[in-house]
Design a protein around this motif. Sequence first.
Motif, short mmCIF file in Angstrom:
data_model
loop_
_atom_site.label_atom_id
_atom_site.label_comp_id
_atom_site.label_asym_id
_atom_site.label_seq_id
_atom_site.Cartn_x
_atom_site.Cartn_y
_atom_site.Cartn_z
N GLY A 71 0.79 -1.22 0.00
CA GLY A 71 0.00 0.00 0.00
C GLY A 71 0.82 1.27 0.00
N VAL A 72 2.14 1.16 0.20
CA VAL A 72 3.01 2.33 0.23
C VAL A 72 3.72 2.46 -1.11
N GLU A 73 3.66 3.65 -1.73
CA GLU A 73 4.41 3.91 -2.96
C GLU A 73 5.89 3.96 -2.55
N PRO A 74 6.73 3.08 -3.12
CA PRO A 74 8.10 2.95 -2.60
C PRO A 74 8.93 4.22 -2.65
N HIS A 75 8.68 5.10 -3.65
CA HIS A 75 9.44 6.35 -3.70
C HIS A 75 9.20 7.20 -2.45
N ASP A 76 8.00 7.04 -1.87
CA ASP A 76 7.60 7.89 -0.75
C ASP A 76 7.93 7.30 0.61
N LEU A 77 8.70 6.24 0.63
CA LEU A 77 9.02 5.57 1.89
C LEU A 77 9.74 6.51 2.86
#
Length: 340
Positions: A71-77
């Motif tokens: 559910g998390v966009e990896p760029h925004d980690l």
Amino acid sequence: MAPTFRSAGVLAAGALLLTSGCAALSDDSGSSASGSDSEKVQIAAAFYPLEFVAERVAGDLADVTGLTKPGVEPHDLELSINQTAALQSADVILTEHGFQPAVDAATEQGVKADVVDVEKVVELRKADEGHADEHAAEGEPHAEDEAHAEEEAHAEGEADAEEGHDHGEIDPHFWHDPALMAEYAEGVRDALSKADPDNAETYAANTKSLTEDLTKVDEEFKTGLAQCKIKEVVVSHDAFAYLDKYGLEFEPIAGLTPDAEPNPAQLAEIGEHAKEHGVTTIFSERLVSTALADTLASDLGLKTAVLDPIEGLSKDTEGEDYLSLMRQNLDALKAANGCQ
């Protein structure tokens, strides 16, 4: 949304938590490491495709911590304290430099692990390589066009850097080529064999099994996309260029990152491109807004479908894996492009 870099103080806090016995990840992490066997190799995988490789190569001989939860966009980690601690305590870290700045920042603070960086194992393609070839085939651009393109590229680069998403001159989405995934698996195998030499034969056998599965998917794509009535594909963002090895051309609505939105003129140009090439479907994706793809499809009277960039799992795909998602993408491409 740009990832927030953690300070050295946070790293120290993470290390303190680790030494205090707080090695389990909290709910804001990826795969839980609670109940981990301290005798096992500890692996931290930055995002899903790398986590998939780790789990297949390691089998039950290691604890794999995925830093990017479904559910998390990896760029925004953004790394939590416990996730930072997981990086500090890992024996092996799987990452791709430039893809997740928060992970880069944490590993650059100093870790004891063997870091298996994608760009050191796999030969990555240049960004927009396919589009450059297409433009070259149409003839040399005018000098003023070149200057304008350079200005736009510089502006986009600055914008990406401000957002923490600057991929430089390479396209990081290597996992859409199963052959490159197999190459990365070999790098993971070597790192695990170094960390745990007693089980090197098992890691080698697991890698062989994974490579066979990846080769099968590669062959399915080659066969499935060999005869398509439509060669052009309009996708939500520039994450699919590695699939052009199968004979399709991918026209992205956004850039290398999902938040690099086009201006109205670029959107109109993409619409003209779709009409010119008989495109039937505009592909959106999971984890990010479908608004641009939906709007473009509505304006053109075209269908919409999902093409998963497989950068991370979503809440709808937690039960899937890399192989099944690749096959879903193949089915979607065959349906949209009239492939026999």
